[in-house]
Motif scaffolding. Structure first.
Motif, short mmCIF file in Angstrom:
data_model
loop_
_atom_site.label_atom_id
_atom_site.label_comp_id
_atom_site.label_asym_id
_atom_site.label_seq_id
_atom_site.Cartn_x
_atom_site.Cartn_y
_atom_site.Cartn_z
N LEU A 1 0.83 -1.20 0.00
CA LEU A 1 0.00 0.00 0.00
C LEU A 1 0.87 1.25 0.00
CD1 LEU A 1 -2.82 -1.06 2.48
CD2 LEU A 1 -3.08 -0.56 0.04
N GLY A 2 1.95 1.22 0.76
CA GLY A 2 2.87 2.35 0.77
C GLY A 2 3.44 2.63 -0.61
N ALA B 1 1.84 11.26 2.60
CA ALA B 1 1.55 11.04 4.02
C ALA B 1 1.02 9.63 4.26
CB ALA B 1 0.57 12.09 4.53
N LYS B 2 0.10 9.19 3.40
CA LYS B 2 -0.43 7.83 3.54
C LYS B 2 0.66 6.80 3.26
CE LYS B 2 -5.34 8.55 2.65
NZ LYS B 2 -6.49 8.23 1.78
N ALA B 3 1.50 7.08 2.26
CA ALA B 3 2.61 6.17 1.96
C ALA B 3 3.50 6.02 3.18
CB ALA B 3 3.41 6.68 0.76
N CYS B 4 3.81 7.13 3.80
CA CYS B 4 4.67 7.12 4.99
C CYS B 4 4.04 6.31 6.12
CB CYS B 4 4.94 8.56 5.43
SG CYS B 4 6.13 8.69 6.78
N ARG B 5 2.74 6.49 6.36
CA ARG B 5 2.06 5.74 7.42
C ARG B 5 2.11 4.24 7.16
NH1 ARG B 5 -1.64 10.05 7.25
NH2 ARG B 5 -3.16 8.83 6.09
N HIS B 6 1.88 3.85 5.91
CA HIS B 6 1.91 2.42 5.58
C HIS B 6 3.34 1.86 5.67
CE1 HIS B 6 -2.26 1.69 4.67
NE2 HIS B 6 -2.29 2.80 3.94
#
Length: 113
Positions: free
Chosen positions: A5-6, A20-25
């Motif tokens: 997903l990241g 930001a979502k990439a970093c969280r994943h």
């Protein structure tokens, strides 16, 4: 799954690009021991010019046996962004990880392929 997903969010493939979502994943995957996710986090920190954080991520992934991370630490050392002690510790950790992962079955498989 988090690593994949990241990658999707980082590249904007099949989803809207969202760093930001990439970093969280990547963080979720890294916390589970995914060394490529840790490597990518280092790359993100490097792009943001957070060199100390990039080095920390790459140190962790090198100690898990990730050769690209070891190369990045060597580059940092050569350019003065990491100390000799950083590189030596990463190299020792990398060698230990490779040693722990080695087995006669793996050696036999490598010889065949």
């Amino acid at each position: 799954a988090h690593f994949s997903l990241g990658v999707l969010y980082a590249n904007g493939a099949k989803v809207e690009k969202d760093t930001a979502k990439a970093c969280r994943h990547y963080e979720a995957a890294a916390m589970c021991g995914h060394f490529s996710a840790r490597y990518n986090l280092g790359g993100m920190e490097y792009k943001a010019r957070n060199y100390d954080l990039a080095l920390q991520h790459w140190m962790i992934s090198a100690k898990l046996g990730h050769d690209f991370s070891l190369d990045k630490i060597k580059t940092f050392f050569m350019s003065g962004l990491a100390t000799k002690a950083h590189y030596a510790a990463a190299l020792r950790g990398y060698q230990n990880a490779i040693k722990e992962m080695s087995s006669p079955d793996r050696d036999e498989s490598k010889a065949i392929f």
